[in-house]
Every structure is written in C-alpha cells, then in structure tokens.
Design a protein around this motif. Structure first.
Motif: not given
Length: 335
Positions: A47-56
């Motif tokens: 599940e962690g590997q499949g997450l789409k993350i936006f960092c700012f």
C-alpha cells in the motif's frame, strides 16, 4: 461515536490548541504505540509503495535555507510531485519549481532576521490557495514539510500505510477516520489526504480568509482570531491542528504536532535532533548520521544505540541543518 470523539481513555482532548473559547471542538491526539495491533507487513508495504504523494514547503530564503536547497530538491524529487513556495526566487535566475506567492505587508521589514519568524502560515496561506486551484487532488497525500526536515520518502510511504493500517484495526472512530478526510501529524510536518484536500477546497472561501495588511496579524488566517499565538504569530504546528476543528464537519487528526513525541497508538514519525537525550550523546550531525547508518545493520543495545534506535524507521528528522550531513543521510538511509 463521531470520528473526532475523544471519549476513550487512550486519547487526550486538547481544547482547540490554546483557544479561550469553550464552544470549540477538541481534536484527538494520540501518544504511545499500541503494540497489540496485528499488521500484515507485505500488505502495508504494498500500500505504501502505491501511494501518490505531493510534497511542498515554504521558505523565506534565509542563508540556512539556501544552503539546503539542493538537498530539499533531491528529497522532493522522490515524491510524485512537489513545489517550493516563497515570496521571491532564490536568485536572479527563475527556478521552475519555485512558485512565488504574494505576502501582505508585515510590521518587520523583509531584511529583518525575524521576518515571518513563527508566522510561516503567512506564506503557507497563499501557497494553499495556489495548490487548491491546481490539480493536487489527484494525489493521495499532500505533505507539508520544512527546509530543516530530512525527508526519506520511502519511509514516509511506509509510515503513512502503517498509520492507516493501525487506524483500520483500531477503535470505531479510528476505523471511520481511515475512510474519510484525515490529517496526520508527523511532528511539525503535516499530511493531508485527498479527501481532506477536497474538503479544504470546498471550504476555502471561509478557511482562506486572512488578516489584512496593517493588522498585527497581517496574513495570518482569520480563523485563528482569539486563539493561541494570535495576533503575534501563526505557526503551522499551531494552525493546522486548529484548522481541523473548524472544518465542517471537523476532520480527525492523529499523531503528534511536536517532533520527537511518540503518539499513542502509532510509531514515532519524526526524530528530533534537539532533544536533550540526543544532544547528550555529544555527537555532531555527521556523526549522528554515521551511527544511525551502523544501526541499520546492527543489533546494538548500548546507550548510543538505544537513543538512536527510535530514528531507524522514521521518515523525518527535524533540525538536520548541516547540508553535508543531510546528503550523507539521504545516501546512507534513503531515498
């Protein structure tokens, strides 16, 4: 029981983080890891590997921030998308990943070393306006970090998935929270899931109002009026926990808004280098990174290992401000 109820003896109700208004809703914060939760490590990892993350992040380009820019970029490039916000470019050259936002006039001049000190929401509010007008709701999580955070994205993904798995196995209100708008507090870094971002966008006409120029709280969110720090300051680690209590309906928040504090029910997510036990080790930042790298392949039980063991799996280190140590940590412990 509603998602943000604090009736359980394992939760602590904070009265909207310093508000003097009794009618405000509390937010549930957790404080030590519940070890009896049974997780499926392969499923959590997947599940962690499949997450789409936006960092700012927001920055004022103090010399320490400029020195860390290349390392912040290196970490952010391991996210699925990222932006750096400021009121100006870091140099005469226009950087495409730096988004310039307008900051209202402040009492202190920009040249003052304390400009926007403990007032970073003055920059983050227009940053959020920009984000909410873009397509960031296509990401599973938006992650707001600071320049003095070491960010290890692979561990961040795993930590998010672990928190979600614990919530799904938790009390009724925790299970409910895992399926809707949610704020995770990883120390003074904050994670907003897709549902919360969409709710923020829907409610931004009210939430996004800020004090006008000339006001002592110029640029700070108006929903903080009468609350802790108002009007002199508006720090993100005070504002975000208040924000969730004022959304309609209130959004559940889990974790700790203080780095180095282990929350109940969840593992530590932010390692604080300025904690006294860490400082008492007498190691500089390079030596701390080197010792932690050794622990990745060791089962030491001496004091040094005991103090640093808490940092082995955390996705964020706070106050890792030495660029050389940051680069070494990323290479030895990352991505």
């Amino acid at each position: 029981m509603p998602p943000c109820s604090c009736q359980s003896s394992k939760s602590v109700a904070f009265d909207d983080w310093g508000s003097n208004q009794d009618e405000m809703s509390p937010v549930c914060i957790s404080r030590s890891f519940r070890m009896n939760v049974r997780l499926d490590p392969p499923a959590v990892q997947a599940e962690g590997q499949g997450l789409k993350i936006f960092c700012f992040a927001w920055t004022t380009w103090k010399p320490a921030d400029l020195a860390l820019l290349s390392e912040v970029r290196a970490a952010f490039k391991t996210c699925d998308g990222y932006s750096i916000f400021s009121d100006k470019q870091p140099s005469t050259k226009e950087e495409p990943d730096v988004i310039v936002v307008q900051v209202p006039h402040q009492t202190l001049s920009r040249e003052d070393g304390s400009w926007l000190y403990h007032r970073n929401m003055v920059g983050l509010m227009p940053a959020w306006t920009h984000l909410l007008e873009s397509t960031v709701d296509k990401y599973d999580w938006l992650v707001n970090v600071e320049f003095d955070h070491l960010l290890l994205t692979s561990k961040l993904r795993l930590s998010i998935a672990t928190h979600l798995a614990i919530l799904r196995e938790g009390r009724q209100e925790q299970q409910h929270a895992a399926g809707g708008p949610l704020l995770l507090m990883f120390g003074n870094a904050f994670l907003f899931n897709q549902d919360m971002v969409r709710e923020m966008k829907r409610q931004w006409p009210q939430l996004g109002a800020t004090a006008p120029g000339g006001h002592q709280a110029s640029g700070c969110p108006m929903f903080m009026e009468g609350r802790f720090e108002w009007p002199a300051s508006c720090s993100q680690d005070i504002v975000y926990p208040n924000l969730v209590t004022l959304m309609t309906p209130p959004v559940p928040a889990y974790g700790s808004p203080g780095c180095g504090q282990r929350p109940q029910d969840f593992p530590l997510a932010c390692f604080e280098l300025q904690r006294q036990p860490v400082q008492e080790l007498g190691l500089d930042q390079l030596q701390l990174v080197q010792e932690l790298a050794k622990l990745e392949h060791s089962n030491q039980t001496e004091l040094l290992a005991t103090e640093l063991m808490a940092a082995k799996d955390v996705p964020l280190w706070h106050h890792l401000s030495d660029p050389v140590a940051r680069k070494m940590a990323r290479e030895l412990l990352g991505p």
